[in-house]
Design a protein around this motif. Structure first.
Motif, PDB file in Angstrom:
ATOM      1  N   PRO A 268       0.656  -1.186  -0.090  1.00 32.69           N
ATOM      2  CA  PRO A 268      -0.116  -0.016  -0.014  1.00 32.69           C
ATOM      3  C   PRO A 268       1.080   1.267  -0.010  1.00 32.69           C
ATOM      4  CG  PRO A 268      -1.062  -1.678   1.503  1.00 32.69           C
ATOM      5  CD  PRO A 268       0.495  -2.000   1.070  1.00 32.69           C
ATOM      6  N   ILE A 269       2.057   1.292   0.630  1.00 28.84           N
ATOM      7  CA  ILE A 269       2.842   2.508   0.777  1.00 28.84           C
ATOM      8  C   ILE A 269       3.238   3.000  -0.678  1.00 28.84           C
ATOM      9  CG2 ILE A 269       5.080   1.283   1.132  1.00 28.84           C
ATOM     10  CD1 ILE A 269       3.808   4.743   2.510  1.00 28.84           C
ATOM     11  N   PHE A 270       3.536   2.082  -1.456  1.00 26.20           N
ATOM     12  CA  PHE A 270       3.953   2.526  -2.912  1.00 26.20           C
ATOM     13  C   PHE A 270       2.757   2.994  -3.692  1.00 26.20           C
ATOM     14  CE2 PHE A 270       6.983  -0.781  -1.603  1.00 26.20           C
ATOM     15  CZ  PHE A 270       8.157   0.148  -1.413  1.00 26.20           C
ATOM     16  N   GLN A 271       1.540   2.410  -3.525  1.00 24.52           N
ATOM     17  CA  GLN A 271       0.394   2.908  -4.082  1.00 24.52           C
ATOM     18  C   GLN A 271       0.092   4.142  -3.680  1.00 24.52           C
ATOM     19  OE1 GLN A 271      -2.004  -0.577  -2.789  1.00 24.52           O
ATOM     20  NE2 GLN A 271      -2.227  -1.123  -5.070  1.00 24.52           N
ATOM     21  N   ALA A 272       0.233   4.540  -2.379  1.00 27.86           N
ATOM     22  CA  ALA A 272      -0.109   5.849  -1.864  1.00 27.86           C
ATOM     23  C   ALA A 272       0.831   6.998  -2.385  1.00 27.86           C
ATOM     24  CB  ALA A 272      -0.187   5.791  -0.456  1.00 27.86           C
ATOM     25  N   ILE A 273       2.181   6.483  -2.467  1.00 27.60           N
ATOM     26  CA  ILE A 273       3.040   7.442  -3.184  1.00 27.60           C
ATOM     27  C   ILE A 273       2.889   7.952  -4.609  1.00 27.60           C
ATOM     28  CG2 ILE A 273       5.294   7.634  -3.641  1.00 27.60           C
ATOM     29  CD1 ILE A 273       6.116   5.984  -1.349  1.00 27.60           C
ATOM     30  N   ALA A 274       2.479   6.804  -5.469  1.00 20.67           N
ATOM     31  CA  ALA A 274       2.209   7.013  -6.683  1.00 20.67           C
ATOM     32  C   ALA A 274       0.901   7.798  -6.981  1.00 20.67           C
ATOM     33  CB  ALA A 274       1.963   5.567  -7.345  1.00 20.67           C
ATOM     34  N   ALA A 275       0.045   7.529  -6.133  1.00 19.47           N
ATOM     35  CA  ALA A 275      -1.297   8.221  -6.226  1.00 19.47           C
ATOM     36  C   ALA A 275      -1.020   9.747  -5.957  1.00 19.47           C
ATOM     37  CB  ALA A 275      -2.288   7.767  -5.109  1.00 19.47           C
ATOM     38  N   ARG A 276       0.142  10.293  -5.380  1.00 18.45           N
ATOM     39  CA  ARG A 276       0.276  11.546  -5.068  1.00 18.45           C
ATOM     40  C   ARG A 276       1.171  12.388  -6.301  1.00 18.45           C
ATOM     41  NH1 ARG A 276      -1.216   9.524  -0.632  1.00 18.45           N
ATOM     42  NH2 ARG A 276      -1.797  10.975   1.273  1.00 18.45           N
ATOM     43  N   GLY A 277       1.174  11.678  -7.434  1.00 16.11           N
ATOM     44  CA  GLY A 277       1.646  12.217  -8.426  1.00 16.11           C
ATOM     45  C   GLY A 277       3.062  11.768  -8.983  1.00 16.11           C
ATOM     46  N   VAL A 278       3.615  10.915  -8.328  1.00 12.41           N
ATOM     47  CA  VAL A 278       4.954  10.487  -8.679  1.00 12.41           C
ATOM     48  C   VAL A 278       4.996   9.646 -10.000  1.00 12.41           C
ATOM     49  CG1 VAL A 278       7.082   9.432  -8.018  1.00 12.41           C
ATOM     50  CG2 VAL A 278       5.851  10.563  -6.286  1.00 12.41           C
ATOM     51  N   ALA A 279       5.615   9.936 -10.943  1.00 12.15           N
ATOM     52  CA  ALA A 279       5.712   9.246 -12.212  1.00 12.15           C
ATOM     53  C   ALA A 279       6.033   7.799 -11.998  1.00 12.15           C
ATOM     54  CB  ALA A 279       6.423  10.086 -13.281  1.00 12.15           C
ATOM     55  N   THR A 280       5.756   6.911 -13.023  1.00 10.89           N
ATOM     56  CA  THR A 280       6.018   5.713 -13.009  1.00 10.89           C
ATOM     57  C   THR A 280       7.476   5.460 -12.928  1.00 10.89           C
ATOM     58  OG1 THR A 280       3.867   4.906 -13.869  1.00 10.89           O
ATOM     59  CG2 THR A 280       5.695   3.311 -13.873  1.00 10.89           C
ATOM     60  N   GLU A 282       9.972   7.479 -12.093  1.00 14.46           N
ATOM     61  CA  GLU A 282      10.535   7.828 -11.055  1.00 14.46           C
ATOM     62  C   GLU A 282      10.421   7.053  -9.926  1.00 14.46           C
ATOM     63  OE1 GLU A 282      12.698  10.861  -8.757  1.00 14.46           O
ATOM     64  OE2 GLU A 282      12.460  10.553 -10.960  1.00 14.46           O
ATOM     65  N   MET A 283       9.065   6.332  -9.962  1.00 11.55           N
ATOM     66  CA  MET A 283       8.960   5.371  -8.827  1.00 11.55           C
ATOM     67  C   MET A 283       9.875   4.293  -8.945  1.00 11.55           C
ATOM     68  SD  MET A 283       6.254   6.173  -6.861  1.00 11.55           S
ATOM     69  CE  MET A 283       5.714   4.671  -6.141  1.00 11.55           C
ATOM     70  N   TRP A 284      10.057   3.597 -10.008  1.00  9.00           N
ATOM     71  CA  TRP A 284      11.162   2.599 -10.215  1.00  9.00           C
ATOM     72  C   TRP A 284      12.539   3.127 -10.150  1.00  9.00           C
ATOM     73  CZ3 TRP A 284       9.536  -2.424 -10.301  1.00  9.00           C
ATOM     74  CH2 TRP A 284       8.245  -2.488 -10.447  1.00  9.00           C
ATOM     75  N   ASN A 285      12.618   4.231 -10.374  1.00 10.27           N
ATOM     76  CA  ASN A 285      14.172   4.725 -10.175  1.00 10.27           C
ATOM     77  C   ASN A 285      14.399   5.197  -8.775  1.00 10.27           C
ATOM     78  OD1 ASN A 285      15.550   4.685 -12.699  1.00 10.27           O
ATOM     79  ND2 ASN A 285      13.926   5.892 -13.618  1.00 10.27           N
ATOM     80  N   THR A 286      13.497   5.286  -7.875  1.00  8.95           N
ATOM     81  CA  THR A 286      13.826   5.859  -6.458  1.00  8.95           C
ATOM     82  C   THR A 286      13.542   4.718  -5.449  1.00  8.95           C
ATOM     83  OG1 THR A 286      12.946   8.019  -7.329  1.00  8.95           O
ATOM     84  CG2 THR A 286      13.098   7.573  -4.999  1.00  8.95           C
ATOM     85  N   PHE A 287      12.558   4.009  -5.447  1.00 10.57           N
ATOM     86  CA  PHE A 287      12.092   3.152  -4.633  1.00 10.57           C
ATOM     87  C   PHE A 287      12.556   1.527  -4.895  1.00 10.57           C
ATOM     88  CE2 PHE A 287       9.135   6.736  -4.505  1.00 10.57           C
ATOM     89  CZ  PHE A 287       9.624   7.213  -3.171  1.00 10.57           C
ATOM     90  N   ASN A 288      12.247   0.642  -3.787  1.00  9.85           N
ATOM     91  CA  ASN A 288      12.463  -0.623  -3.891  1.00  9.85           C
ATOM     92  C   ASN A 288      11.266  -1.368  -4.604  1.00  9.85           C
ATOM     93  OD1 ASN A 288      10.915  -1.988  -2.017  1.00  9.85           O
ATOM     94  ND2 ASN A 288      12.451  -0.965  -0.563  1.00  9.85           N
ATOM     95  N   MET A 289      10.247  -0.617  -4.538  1.00  6.04           N
ATOM     96  CA  MET A 289       8.903  -1.050  -5.130  1.00  6.04           C
ATOM     97  C   MET A 289       8.330  -2.577  -4.545  1.00  6.04           C
ATOM     98  SD  MET A 289       7.943   1.416  -7.012  1.00  6.04           S
ATOM     99  CE  MET A 289       6.847   1.063  -7.926  1.00  6.04           C
ATOM    100  N   GLY A 290       8.885  -2.837  -3.565  1.00  7.37           N
ATOM    101  CA  GLY A 290       8.461  -4.203  -2.677  1.00  7.37           C
ATOM    102  C   GLY A 290       9.171  -5.164  -2.817  1.00  7.37           C
ATOM    103  N   VAL A 291      10.388  -4.836  -3.482  1.00 12.40           N
ATOM    104  CA  VAL A 291      11.566  -6.000  -3.822  1.00 12.40           C
ATOM    105  C   VAL A 291      12.855  -5.424  -3.042  1.00 12.40           C
ATOM    106  CG1 VAL A 291      13.077  -7.339  -5.213  1.00 12.40           C
ATOM    107  CG2 VAL A 291      10.728  -6.486  -5.914  1.00 12.40           C
ATOM    108  N   GLY A 292      13.333  -6.053  -1.640  1.00 12.66           N
ATOM    109  CA  GLY A 292      14.211  -5.757  -1.054  1.00 12.66           C
ATOM    110  C   GLY A 292      15.678  -6.292  -1.222  1.00 12.66           C
ATOM    111  N   PHE A 293      15.765  -7.573  -2.032  1.00 19.04           N
ATOM    112  CA  PHE A 293      16.843  -8.006  -2.301  1.00 19.04           C
ATOM    113  C   PHE A 293      16.617  -8.896  -3.614  1.00 19.04           C
ATOM    114  CE2 PHE A 293      20.504 -10.937  -1.658  1.00 19.04           C
ATOM    115  CZ  PHE A 293      21.440 -10.272  -1.051  1.00 19.04           C
ATOM    116  N   VAL A 294      17.573  -9.322  -4.440  1.00 19.47           N
ATOM    117  CA  VAL A 294      17.644 -10.099  -5.455  1.00 19.47           C
ATOM    118  C   VAL A 294      18.455 -11.071  -5.492  1.00 19.47           C
ATOM    119  CG1 VAL A 294      17.851  -9.866  -8.030  1.00 19.47           C
ATOM    120  CG2 VAL A 294      16.266  -8.407  -6.871  1.00 19.47           C
ATOM    121  N   MET A 295      18.243 -12.356  -6.127  1.00 20.44           N
ATOM    122  CA  MET A 295      19.175 -13.332  -6.356  1.00 20.44           C
ATOM    123  C   MET A 295      18.934 -13.969  -7.717  1.00 20.44           C
ATOM    124  SD  MET A 295      18.713 -15.459  -2.609  1.00 20.44           S
ATOM    125  CE  MET A 295      20.575 -16.015  -2.354  1.00 20.44           C
TER     126      MET A 295
END
Length: 337
Positions: A268-280, A282-295
């Motif tokens: 929900p936090i990422f949905q709320a941020i996007a709803a406040r006008g942050v472009a897609t 910019e979202m992917w270039n700034t936040f983890n979008m729900g993925v903290g680590f990758v293997m």
């Protein structure tokens, strides 16, 4: 009339009180390899038992997430963040965290607040299996405002030379496994703080303040268990710059990460941020979008790796795959669909 250090704004007695509290917190993280306690000029750590040990180090801070802690008058979670940001980085090369040192800077030292910071650091060390062996607390009146703190940390781990993970074995056809984040972790807060002025605002049953101060997840136990049981070719800690900037750091030249965003559990936090006008983008270039680590693993290892991660309490999922990069000049060797 003589002047004292306290007259200039530095309270030595408060510093001594903090050291005593810090010793108690640090002791809960120590193991038999720690050869001395807090208070010596330097920490001693026993390295016996390794064949070809390579030390792996990392340093980081918490950034402006601290400002949210000040607003909420809560100091016990950002210490966990500080440890997480460091140990998750050294995990990316297959290292087992050994020990941690912290730095706390402030304008006026409040022993109780600073003790909460150290308690959080000690909790992060326990979660990651490393020892808190020392640190520095600097009271600097006139440099920081009263009530403000800065915090940073330094982690050292070890990996056998023949077990280093550096991404060099990654090839086209390999699969990318994502490990869910606990939320924002510790990146993007300068933007988030501009979007949410009311920290009591409710987002899906939880206040903004609570969501923002959720500690960064520490992946040590699950990742080390997976490395022991399976071949892992590359890893990335998803911090500042998000998936876009961090996955390519684990790839050889000429390869591209194809990410299927539909596989990422919604938060929900990422949905709320996007709803406040942050472009897609910019979202992917700034936040983890729900993925903290990758293997990154071979296709044949996917089911086993996900099972091992799940058995250690992680929400793991197939995030995408690796392909040959066919672009002539790929500045960002990652595609998110």
């Amino acid at each position: 009339m003589s002047i004292t250090y306290k007259d200039s704004g530095v309270d030595k007695e408060a510093g001594y009180a903090l050291v005593n509290k810090a010793k108690q917190h640090a002791k809960t993280t120590h193991n038999d390899r720690v050869l001395n306690g807090i208070g010596s000029f330097a920490a001693l750590y026993d390295m016996q038992g390794y064949q070809q040990p390579v030390l792996v180090s990392g340093t980081d801070g918490v950034g402006t997430k601290l400002a949210v802690a000040f607003q909420q008058n809560r100091y016990d979670t950002v210490g966990i963040d500080c440890v997480a940001m460091c140990v998750n980085d050294i995990l990316c090369h297959g290292a087992t965290p050994l020990f941690f040192l912290d730095y706390i800077g402030c304008g006026k030292l409040d022993p109780e607040q600073a003790s909460d910071l150290v308690a959080g650091i000690a909790e992060g060390c326990r979660q990651s299996g490393c020892a808190l062996v020392g640190g520095e607390t600097a009271e600097m009146p006139g440099f920081y405002k009263d009530g403000d703190y800065d915090i940073a940390g330094f982690a050292v781990g070890v990996v056998e030379r023949d077990a280093i993970v550096d991404g060099s074995a990654v090839k086209a056809g390999d699969k990318i496994i994502g490990l869910a984040s606990s939320g924002l972790h510790s990146n993007g807060f300068s933007l988030v703080r501009k979007l949410f002025s009311d920290l009591s605002e409710n987002i899906d049953g939880q206040s903004v303040g609570e969501r923002l101060l959720t500690p960064t997840k520490i992946y040590t136990a699950a990742v080390l268990a997976t490395l022991k049981a399976h071949q892992v070719k590359g890893m990335a800690h998803i911090t500042g710059g998000g998936l876009t900037e961090n996955i390519p750091r684990a790839l050889p030249a000429g390869l591209c990460a194809q990410i299927d965003s539909k596989n990422i559990p919604t938060q929900p936090i990422f949905q709320a941020i996007a709803a406040r006008g942050v472009a897609t983008d910019e979202m992917w270039n700034t936040f983890n979008m729900g993925v903290g680590f990758v293997m990154i693993v071979g296709e044949e290892a996917v089911k086993g790796v996900i099972a091992t991660l799940s058995a250690h309490g992680e929400s793991a999922f197939l995030l995408g795959d690796i392909s040959a990069d066919m672009t002539e000049n790929a500045q960002q060797p990652i595609v998110i669909v």
